[in-house]
Structures are given as C-alpha cells and as structure tokens.
Scaffold this motif. Structure first.
Motif, PDB file in Angstrom:
ATOM      1  N   GLU A   7      -9.499  36.200  50.585  1.00 56.46           N
ATOM      2  CA  GLU A   7     -10.343  37.327  50.514  1.00 56.46           C
ATOM      3  C   GLU A   7     -10.365  38.344  51.360  1.00 56.46           C
ATOM      4  O   GLU A   7     -10.773  39.437  50.966  1.00 56.46           O
ATOM      5  N   LEU A   8     -10.049  37.861  52.730  1.00 56.40           N
ATOM      6  CA  LEU A   8     -10.185  39.076  53.600  1.00 56.40           C
ATOM      7  C   LEU A   8      -8.883  39.829  53.390  1.00 56.40           C
ATOM      8  O   LEU A   8      -9.108  41.037  53.575  1.00 56.40           O
ATOM      9  N   LYS A   9      -7.783  39.435  52.833  1.00 57.38           N
ATOM     10  CA  LYS A   9      -6.501  40.265  52.665  1.00 57.38           C
ATOM     11  C   LYS A   9      -7.096  41.218  51.432  1.00 57.38           C
ATOM     12  O   LYS A   9      -6.518  42.324  51.346  1.00 57.38           O
ATOM     13  N   HIS A  10      -7.612  40.762  50.541  1.00 62.16           N
ATOM     14  CA  HIS A  10      -8.167  41.591  49.471  1.00 62.16           C
ATOM     15  C   HIS A  10      -9.321  42.683  49.754  1.00 62.16           C
ATOM     16  O   HIS A  10      -8.720  43.955  49.417  1.00 62.16           O
ATOM     17  N   ILE A  11     -10.074  42.336  50.829  1.00 64.77           N
ATOM     18  CA  ILE A  11     -10.863  43.467  51.204  1.00 64.77           C
ATOM     19  C   ILE A  11     -10.248  44.589  52.129  1.00 64.77           C
ATOM     20  O   ILE A  11     -10.285  45.501  51.910  1.00 64.77           O
ATOM     21  N   ILE A  12      -9.199  44.038  52.899  1.00 67.57           N
ATOM     22  CA  ILE A  12      -8.293  44.921  53.605  1.00 67.57           C
ATOM     23  C   ILE A  12      -7.695  45.702  52.741  1.00 67.57           C
ATOM     24  O   ILE A  12      -7.226  47.110  52.851  1.00 67.57           O
ATOM     25  N   THR A  13      -6.869  45.263  51.583  1.00 67.58           N
ATOM     26  CA  THR A  13      -6.239  46.083  50.774  1.00 67.58           C
ATOM     27  C   THR A  13      -7.094  47.201  49.855  1.00 67.58           C
ATOM     28  O   THR A  13      -6.565  48.270  50.065  1.00 67.58           O
ATOM     29  N   LYS A  14      -8.351  46.873  49.569  1.00 66.83           N
ATOM     30  CA  LYS A  14      -9.203  47.733  48.942  1.00 66.83           C
ATOM     31  C   LYS A  14      -9.499  48.707  50.194  1.00 66.83           C
ATOM     32  O   LYS A  14      -9.616  50.098  49.411  1.00 66.83           O
ATOM     33  N   ALA A  15      -9.676  48.436  51.313  1.00 62.70           N
ATOM     34  CA  ALA A  15     -10.294  49.394  52.061  1.00 62.70           C
ATOM     35  C   ALA A  15      -8.944  50.466  52.306  1.00 62.70           C
ATOM     36  O   ALA A  15      -9.126  51.564  52.601  1.00 62.70           O
ATOM     37  N   ARG A  16      -7.639  49.945  52.439  1.00 64.75           N
ATOM     38  CA  ARG A  16      -6.531  50.567  52.739  1.00 64.75           C
ATOM     39  C   ARG A  16      -6.428  51.577  51.403  1.00 64.75           C
ATOM     40  O   ARG A  16      -6.241  53.190  51.524  1.00 64.75           O
ATOM     41  N   ASP A  17      -6.684  51.187  50.186  1.00 57.30           N
ATOM     42  CA  ASP A  17      -6.583  52.058  48.991  1.00 57.30           C
ATOM     43  C   ASP A  17      -7.608  52.877  49.084  1.00 57.30           C
ATOM     44  O   ASP A  17      -7.320  54.238  48.596  1.00 57.30           O
ATOM     45  N   ALA A  18      -8.937  52.674  49.398  1.00 55.91           N
ATOM     46  CA  ALA A  18     -10.032  53.831  49.288  1.00 55.91           C
ATOM     47  C   ALA A  18      -9.588  54.807  50.492  1.00 55.91           C
ATOM     48  O   ALA A  18      -9.778  56.053  50.095  1.00 55.91           O
ATOM     49  N   LYS A  19      -8.994  54.453  51.683  1.00 59.37           N
ATOM     50  CA  LYS A  19      -8.779  55.293  52.454  1.00 59.37           C
ATOM     51  C   LYS A  19      -7.779  56.543  52.151  1.00 59.37           C
ATOM     52  O   LYS A  19      -7.665  57.559  52.432  1.00 59.37           O
ATOM     53  N   HIS A  20      -6.795  55.921  51.340  1.00 57.50           N
ATOM     54  CA  HIS A  20      -5.857  56.884  50.830  1.00 57.50           C
ATOM     55  C   HIS A  20      -6.037  57.369  49.386  1.00 57.50           C
ATOM     56  O   HIS A  20      -5.334  57.850  48.484  1.00 57.50           O
ATOM     57  N   GLY A  21      -7.505  57.549  49.231  1.00 56.41           N
ATOM     58  CA  GLY A  21      -7.994  58.371  48.020  1.00 56.41           C
ATOM     59  C   GLY A  21      -8.235  57.461  46.689  1.00 56.41           C
ATOM     60  O   GLY A  21      -8.805  57.996  45.637  1.00 56.41           O
ATOM     61  N   GLY A  22      -8.610  56.225  46.877  1.00 55.88           N
ATOM     62  CA  GLY A  22      -8.878  55.411  45.716  1.00 55.88           C
ATOM     63  C   GLY A  22     -10.244  54.846  45.560  1.00 55.88           C
ATOM     64  O   GLY A  22     -10.497  53.745  45.146  1.00 55.88           O
ATOM     65  N   PHE A  23     -11.083  55.389  46.204  1.00 55.39           N
ATOM     66  CA  PHE A  23     -12.411  54.811  46.660  1.00 55.39           C
ATOM     67  C   PHE A  23     -13.120  54.822  45.105  1.00 55.39           C
ATOM     68  O   PHE A  23     -13.892  53.999  44.726  1.00 55.39           O
ATOM     69  N   GLY A  24     -12.693  55.769  44.217  1.00 58.94           N
ATOM     70  CA  GLY A  24     -13.557  55.929  43.002  1.00 58.94           C
ATOM     71  C   GLY A  24     -13.353  54.705  42.133  1.00 58.94           C
ATOM     72  O   GLY A  24     -13.940  54.592  41.143  1.00 58.94           O
ATOM     73  N   VAL A  25     -12.255  54.180  42.152  1.00 60.66           N
ATOM     74  CA  VAL A  25     -11.699  53.142  41.396  1.00 60.66           C
ATOM     75  C   VAL A  25     -12.141  51.558  41.606  1.00 60.66           C
ATOM     76  O   VAL A  25     -12.032  50.788  41.051  1.00 60.66           O
ATOM     77  N   LEU A  26     -12.717  51.573  42.856  1.00 57.14           N
ATOM     78  CA  LEU A  26     -13.196  50.320  43.120  1.00 57.14           C
ATOM     79  C   LEU A  26     -14.692  49.788  42.671  1.00 57.14           C
ATOM     80  O   LEU A  26     -15.441  50.682  42.241  1.00 57.14           O
ATOM     81  N   SER A  27     -14.630  48.670  42.506  1.00 58.81           N
ATOM     82  CA  SER A  27     -16.152  48.067  42.172  1.00 58.81           C
ATOM     83  C   SER A  27     -16.991  48.346  43.087  1.00 58.81           C
ATOM     84  O   SER A  27     -16.733  48.781  44.380  1.00 58.81           O
ATOM     85  N   THR A  28     -18.077  48.261  42.720  1.00 56.63           N
ATOM     86  CA  THR A  28     -19.514  48.365  43.719  1.00 56.63           C
ATOM     87  C   THR A  28     -19.264  47.542  45.155  1.00 56.63           C
ATOM     88  O   THR A  28     -19.482  47.919  46.320  1.00 56.63           O
ATOM     89  N   GLY A  29     -18.999  46.528  45.091  1.00 55.11           N
ATOM     90  CA  GLY A  29     -18.582  45.393  46.161  1.00 55.11           C
ATOM     91  C   GLY A  29     -17.644  45.799  47.077  1.00 55.11           C
ATOM     92  O   GLY A  29     -17.570  45.841  48.254  1.00 55.11           O
ATOM     93  N   GLU A  30     -16.537  46.130  46.396  1.00 53.92           N
ATOM     94  CA  GLU A  30     -15.402  46.724  47.053  1.00 53.92           C
ATOM     95  C   GLU A  30     -15.595  47.932  47.749  1.00 53.92           C
ATOM     96  O   GLU A  30     -15.193  48.186  48.808  1.00 53.92           O
TER      97      GLU A  30
END
Length: 62
Positions: A7-30
């Motif tokens: 679960e921690l790896k998932h959160i970190i992966t999503k944070a990295r995605d968001a940092k590189h422009g992928g914030f809009g495609v994440l779920s609300t929790g992500e």
C-alpha cells in the motif's frame, strides 16, 4: 490497522505520477494522498474548489 508495504508503494507511485503531471487521472483518495506526501496545499485547495486557489497575498491585492 497498519499499512502494508504494498500500500505504501502504491501511494508513493501515485505521488510520483502526480508530480510528473498525472494528478488529474488519480482517484480522490490518491489525489489526497499525493497532495499530502508532496506537501502541495494548492492541490488540496484545487480538490475542494475545482480550481487553483489564490494565495492570501494575491487575494488581498484584488
């Protein structure tokens, strides 16, 4: 309840995605997790208002 390594790896992966422009495609929790992990209060404001929020300094000058 504890958070697993997976679960921690998932959160970190999503944070990295968001940092590189992928914030809009994440779920609300992500989005929430990514904003907290990356210390981005502007993203939290965007989630609640739907648009980037002005800082107090710029709000005063308007």
């Amino acid at each position: 309840m504890s958070v697993t390594d997976r679960e921690l790896k998932h959160i970190i992966t999503k944070a990295r995605d968001a940092k590189h422009g992928g914030f809009g495609v994440l779920s609300t929790g992500e989005k929430l997790a990514a904003a907290l992990v990356l210390n981005r209060p502007d993203w939290l404001a965007e989630m609640t208002t739907g648009s980037p929020r002005r800082s107090n300094a710029s709000a005063r000058s308007v």
